[in-house]
Design an enzyme around this catalytic site. Structure first.
Site, short mmCIF file in Angstrom:
data_model
loop_
_atom_site.label_atom_id
_atom_site.label_comp_id
_atom_site.label_asym_id
_atom_site.label_seq_id
_atom_site.Cartn_x
_atom_site.Cartn_y
_atom_site.Cartn_z
N GLU A 276 -15.62 3.95 11.86
CA GLU A 276 -16.00 5.19 11.17
C GLU A 276 -17.29 5.05 10.36
O GLU A 276 -17.88 6.05 9.97
CB GLU A 276 -14.88 5.62 10.20
CG GLU A 276 -13.60 6.03 10.90
CD GLU A 276 -12.43 6.18 9.92
OE1 GLU A 276 -12.66 6.57 8.76
OE2 GLU A 276 -11.29 5.87 10.32
N GLY B 124 -8.62 -5.87 11.58
CA GLY B 124 -7.97 -6.02 12.88
C GLY B 124 -8.56 -4.98 13.80
O GLY B 124 -8.89 -3.88 13.36
N ASP C 13 -16.72 -9.41 6.73
CA ASP C 13 -17.01 -8.02 6.39
C ASP C 13 -18.26 -7.54 7.11
O ASP C 13 -19.35 -8.07 6.90
CB ASP C 13 -17.21 -7.91 4.87
CG ASP C 13 -17.28 -6.47 4.41
OD1 ASP C 13 -18.11 -5.71 4.94
OD2 ASP C 13 -16.50 -6.09 3.51
N MET C 14 -18.09 -6.54 7.96
CA MET C 14 -19.21 -6.04 8.78
C MET C 14 -20.37 -5.54 7.91
O MET C 14 -21.54 -5.70 8.27
CB MET C 14 -18.71 -4.91 9.70
CG MET C 14 -19.74 -4.42 10.70
SD MET C 14 -20.40 -5.69 11.82
CE MET C 14 -19.11 -5.78 13.06
N HIS D 166 -1.46 -1.14 16.15
CA HIS D 166 -2.31 0.01 15.74
C HIS D 166 -1.87 1.30 16.43
O HIS D 166 -2.65 2.26 16.51
CB HIS D 166 -3.80 -0.23 16.07
CG HIS D 166 -4.43 -1.35 15.31
ND1 HIS D 166 -5.37 -2.19 15.87
CD2 HIS D 166 -4.25 -1.78 14.03
CE1 HIS D 166 -5.75 -3.09 14.98
NE2 HIS D 166 -5.09 -2.86 13.86
N ARG E 224 6.01 1.78 7.13
CA ARG E 224 5.31 1.20 8.27
C ARG E 224 5.98 -0.13 8.61
O ARG E 224 6.13 -0.99 7.74
CB ARG E 224 3.84 0.96 7.93
CG ARG E 224 3.09 0.29 9.08
CD ARG E 224 1.68 -0.08 8.68
NE ARG E 224 1.00 -0.70 9.81
CZ ARG E 224 0.25 -1.79 9.71
NH1 ARG E 224 0.11 -2.40 8.55
NH2 ARG E 224 -0.35 -2.28 10.77
N LYS F 250 0.88 -1.17 0.00
CA LYS F 250 0.00 0.00 0.00
C LYS F 250 0.92 1.21 0.00
O LYS F 250 1.95 1.21 0.68
CB LYS F 250 -0.86 0.02 1.26
CG LYS F 250 -2.01 -0.95 1.25
CD LYS F 250 -2.88 -0.69 2.47
CE LYS F 250 -3.80 -1.87 2.72
NZ LYS F 250 -4.23 -1.97 4.10
N GLY G 221 -12.19 1.29 9.71
CA GLY G 221 -13.27 1.05 8.73
C GLY G 221 -14.63 0.83 9.35
O GLY G 221 -15.64 1.39 8.92
N ILE G 222 -14.70 -0.01 10.41
CA ILE G 222 -15.98 -0.27 11.08
C ILE G 222 -16.32 0.88 12.01
O ILE G 222 -17.46 1.38 12.03
CB ILE G 222 -15.92 -1.60 11.87
CG1 ILE G 222 -15.69 -2.79 10.93
CG2 ILE G 222 -17.19 -1.82 12.67
CD1 ILE G 222 -15.38 -4.11 11.64
N GLU H 149 -3.39 6.91 9.09
CA GLU H 149 -2.08 6.38 9.47
C GLU H 149 -0.97 6.88 8.54
O GLU H 149 0.14 7.15 8.97
CB GLU H 149 -2.12 4.86 9.50
CG GLU H 149 -3.01 4.33 10.64
CD GLU H 149 -3.26 2.85 10.57
OE1 GLU H 149 -2.53 2.09 11.22
OE2 GLU H 149 -4.19 2.44 9.85
N LEU I 271 -11.33 -0.07 14.86
CA LEU I 271 -12.09 -1.24 14.42
C LEU I 271 -12.03 -1.39 12.91
O LEU I 271 -12.61 -0.59 12.17
CB LEU I 271 -13.56 -1.10 14.86
CG LEU I 271 -13.79 -0.71 16.33
CD1 LEU I 271 -15.27 -0.44 16.58
CD2 LEU I 271 -13.26 -1.78 17.26
#
Length: 396
Positions: free
Chosen positions: A331, A209, A280-281, A177, A88, A17, A328-329, A382, A206
């Site tokens: 937010e 991970g 995937d939530m 994190h 990172r 990334k 991701g979750i 990040e 969230l």
């Protein structure tokens, strides 16, 4: 002095990334991902600003191939003015408490820490070495996921195991994190008009991970992940906390090997294992609306265990200036936020339903009900934090 450009690189075992960060602009001039590296389907995807997207197939390309294809794109987007590269690195062990300039000694130390993060550090190193060859005349900086948590007191990071395991083999809680928890707690203080050096936060990162963190005066005092990123919360495919004797139970009763148990706990558990459907939530929330029992259970367990962890983290705080949701979750899921807060009634927490519903897709802000303790949705960044840490080091 003109605004500087930092290329931020995050290497996985088969992916890279990347984001070009300009210190004066919130939007990345260039960002993207190289994925499926080392396979016939290896591909590089990138986006310029918020507009044009493009892809390039690089069959069997490795990290070095992907970075060499990326090089002219980065130079173009940076107007030929690139000032440094921030990498990172997942695990810095006890050696690294802050971002560090990369040199042969630091590379050797990251390599020595590889047994603590066998899936991550070797991949991070691969990318670093390839980038250092291609961008030989630029300063390279490592930013460690574990560094922020090196301020935890010993009573928070030690396991109740024989002392020699810690002294001789580094078996302790490290946490991860850190870059995200650090970024959002600073941003939260800004949003609340409080000083970073005089504020206390509970933070929930969230994503696939997940981890919680107690942050006091800008420092991590406790976090839910441990020696590895498996400890703590229910995650996308990771179990989080289980009975430590589960390994021997599964080995004795089912004959499973260590490798099989390890794979199950890291790859087939969490939301995916509980729901029998997905990690995937978003998919699980849709399935829950249609009455899927597994999806409903997975979301209930996820939120209850998250609330339980946040309540435990509160032991490290002198006071609570706010609860932060990010990742991701964190937010994008008003449902997860409201279910989690509902379990924390003893803290007096309560949400404003309209404000909660509004905070999705990059929209942050306060979501607490009138008169209730502060709850914030803070989009994490990040890459920007890694770039800021890199620039701070270059200024010395």
């Amino acid at each position: 002095m003109p605004a500087r450009n930092i290329l931020v690189i995050n290497c996985g075992s088969s992916s890279i990334k990347f984001a070009l960060v300009n210190e004066a602009h919130s939007q990345f001039p260039l960002s993207g991902i190289a994925e499926r590296l080392g396979s016939p389907d290896a591909v590089l995807h990138w986006q310029r600003g918020s507009g044009e997207r493009d892809s390039l197939i690089i069959p069997n390309g490795d990290h070095r191939t992907a970075l060499s294809q990326l090089l002219p794109l980065v130079q173009g987007a940076a107007g030929g003015k690139l000032h440094g590269i921030g990498h990172r690195v997942v695990h810095g062990g006890e050696l690294f408490t802050a971002a560090t300039r990369l040199d042969p000694k630091v590379l050797a130390a990251i390599n020595a820490t590889a047994p603590l993060a066998p899936l991550h550090n070797p991949a991070n190193l691969q990318g670093i070495e390839a980038a250092m060859k291609l961008f030989a005349n630029l300063p390279h900086v490592a930013v460690f996921d574990t560094a922020f948590h090196q301020t935890m007191p010993e009573h928070a990071y030690r396991y109740a195991l024989p002392d020699s395991l810690y002294r001789e083999h580094g078996v302790r809680r490290y946490g991860f994190h850190g870059t995200s928890h650090r970024f959002v707690s600073r941003r939260a203080a800004e949003m609340a008009g409080l000083s970073v050096g005089d504020s206390s936060w509970l933070s929930a990162h969230l994503g696939n991970g997940c981890s919680t963190c107690a942050i006091v005066n800008g420092q991590s005092r406790d976090t839910s992940m441990g020696l590895t990123p498996l400890e703590g919360l229910v995650m996308g495919t990771r179990s989080g906390d289980v009975d430590p004797n589960l390994h021997s139970h599964l080995h004795r009763t089912l004959g499973w090997s260590l490798e099989e148990i390890d794979r199950m706990l890291n790859r087939d558990s969490g939301l995916k294992g509980l729901s029998g459907l997905s990690n995937d939530m978003r998919s699980l929330e849709k399935a829950r609306e249609q009455g899927h029992a597994g999806a409903t259970l997975a979301i209930e367990v996820f939120c209850y265990r998250l609330a339980k962890s946040l309540a435990a983290m509160s032991c490290a705080l002198p006071q609570l200036d706010g609860l932060i949701f990010t990742g991701g979750i964190g937010e994008n899921s008003p449902l997860v936020r409201s279910k989690t807060v509902a379990h924390l009634r003893l803290f007096g927490l309560s949400l404003d339903n309209e404000a909660n519903a509004r905070c999705v897709r990059g929209v942050g802000g306060a979501i607490q009900a009138y008169g209730a303790p502060r709850v914030l949705v803070v989009p994490t960044n990040e890459e920007r934090q890694i770039a800021l840490d890199t620039l701070a080091l270059l200024d010395h």
